[in-house]
Design an enzyme around this catalytic site. Sequence first.
Site, PDB file in Angstrom:
ATOM      1  N   GLU A  55       2.410   3.450   1.344  1.00 50.91           N
ATOM      2  CA  GLU A  55       2.906   3.885   2.348  1.00 50.91           C
ATOM      3  C   GLU A  55       2.704   2.920   3.731  1.00 50.91           C
ATOM      4  O   GLU A  55       1.920   2.163   3.868  1.00 50.91           O
ATOM      5  CB  GLU A  55       2.203   5.382   2.822  1.00 50.91           C
ATOM      6  CG  GLU A  55       2.278   6.232   1.667  1.00 50.91           C
ATOM      7  CD  GLU A  55       1.381   7.452   1.959  1.00 50.91           C
ATOM      8  OE1 GLU A  55       1.855   8.703   1.539  1.00 50.91           O
ATOM      9  OE2 GLU A  55       0.554   7.346   2.686  1.00 50.91           O
ATOM     10  N   LYS A  69       0.755   0.938  10.137  1.00 49.29           N
ATOM     11  CA  LYS A  69      -0.248   0.749   9.278  1.00 49.29           C
ATOM     12  C   LYS A  69       0.391   1.023   7.902  1.00 49.29           C
ATOM     13  O   LYS A  69       1.305   1.680   7.455  1.00 49.29           O
ATOM     14  CB  LYS A  69      -1.223   2.231   9.267  1.00 49.29           C
ATOM     15  CG  LYS A  69      -2.444   1.949   8.587  1.00 49.29           C
ATOM     16  CD  LYS A  69      -3.418   3.109   8.542  1.00 49.29           C
ATOM     17  CE  LYS A  69      -3.147   4.393   8.020  1.00 49.29           C
ATOM     18  NZ  LYS A  69      -4.151   5.432   8.066  1.00 49.29           N
ATOM     19  N   GLY A 225      -7.369  16.337   1.531  1.00 49.77           N
ATOM     20  CA  GLY A 225      -6.850  15.676   0.479  1.00 49.77           C
ATOM     21  C   GLY A 225      -5.419  15.719  -0.098  1.00 49.77           C
ATOM     22  O   GLY A 225      -5.017  14.982  -0.806  1.00 49.77           O
ATOM     23  N   ASP A 227      -2.462  15.040   0.633  1.00 51.20           N
ATOM     24  CA  ASP A 227      -1.714  13.927   1.377  1.00 51.20           C
ATOM     25  C   ASP A 227      -0.501  13.205   0.918  1.00 51.20           C
ATOM     26  O   ASP A 227      -0.330  12.170   1.507  1.00 51.20           O
ATOM     27  CB  ASP A 227      -2.899  13.105   1.954  1.00 51.20           C
ATOM     28  CG  ASP A 227      -3.514  12.231   1.121  1.00 51.20           C
ATOM     29  OD1 ASP A 227      -3.122  12.293  -0.132  1.00 51.20           O
ATOM     30  OD2 ASP A 227      -4.534  11.360   1.518  1.00 51.20           O
TER      31      ASP A 227
END
Length: 343
Positions: A55, A69, A225, A227
């Site tokens: 990602e 990021k 979690g 995600d």
Amino acid sequence: MRIISVESLTKIIQRHGFENFMTDLIKALKQDFSRWHSFTKMPRPAMHVPGGVLELMPICDNELYYTFKYVNCHPKNPLTGLQTVVATGQLSRIDTGYPLMFSEMTILTALRTAAASALATDLMARKNSRVLAIIGTGAQSEFQALGMKLIRDIKEVRYFDIDSHAMDKFEKNMQGNSIRLVRCKNTKQAVKGADIITVCTACKAHVDVLKNSWVKSGMHINALGGDTVGKTELELKILPRCRIMVEYFDQSIIEGEIQRFTRKEAKKLVFAEFYELITGFKKGRVDYSEITLYDSVGIALEDYSVLRLTYELAKRYQIGEDRNMTPVLKNSKDLVSALKLSY
């Protein structure tokens, strides 16, 4: 351009102090979420690959910085001695586009996730919450427990993981923190009597880690979690019982616990976005007995806050290496001169 390696970040946190860093990070999150509408944001693009997901998380404000990021999630990595999640990030000026800092973000992601959870919990959990349950004692768990100590008088941490070695690690790292540690045999035992439940597991699937029948009135849940697409942790029946807050609806509907609803259904179910609680536009808890839920997926604004803080501290303490990651030219149009070619 300043380079913040793991070693440099360790020096910054040792110099500034862990609790001071976390406290300042919570303040930075409050500041940045308070100006939510000044940011240009988008749901993060994700590439699903065999074994995991890759990602990119970009965001830009209209005053100072652009940050991004790169992060992965590969749940099977520990089987070969690798970490499930690693990340790097960059902070750049918006007026010139020049990069100011390139940083490790594996540790920073854990720190900003814990700070965001602590802030959400402070806004939503009962003030007299004393018992924390942590389901999943992987890389995030100690950060989560230490973050909660900053906003509530946590007396007891109940914890469970399907990996007994992960529980051993958590217990070892948390010793000496004046918190009663209760090692549990399963999730049901861990959440019994808890005021705050933090669920942070790595399985990339729709899994009922937390069952509806175990959730009692007055509890606050941090669902961390779930995600990515196809990855959730709560039994679906829990969600309609909760006062739900998400960070950024457009991303949460793709990757959060609410991904199992249609967009229209989820809009009715979600009470607020994070910035609405931080600015006081909406209240996180109005009833002592209600169940509150922070459906977290992690968003780029949180990375922006931690990169901004890290850059400020790196300059203050003169930590990090300065490297020319962009050419330094006498003539800005004479790029080839940077190579010092001779013919």
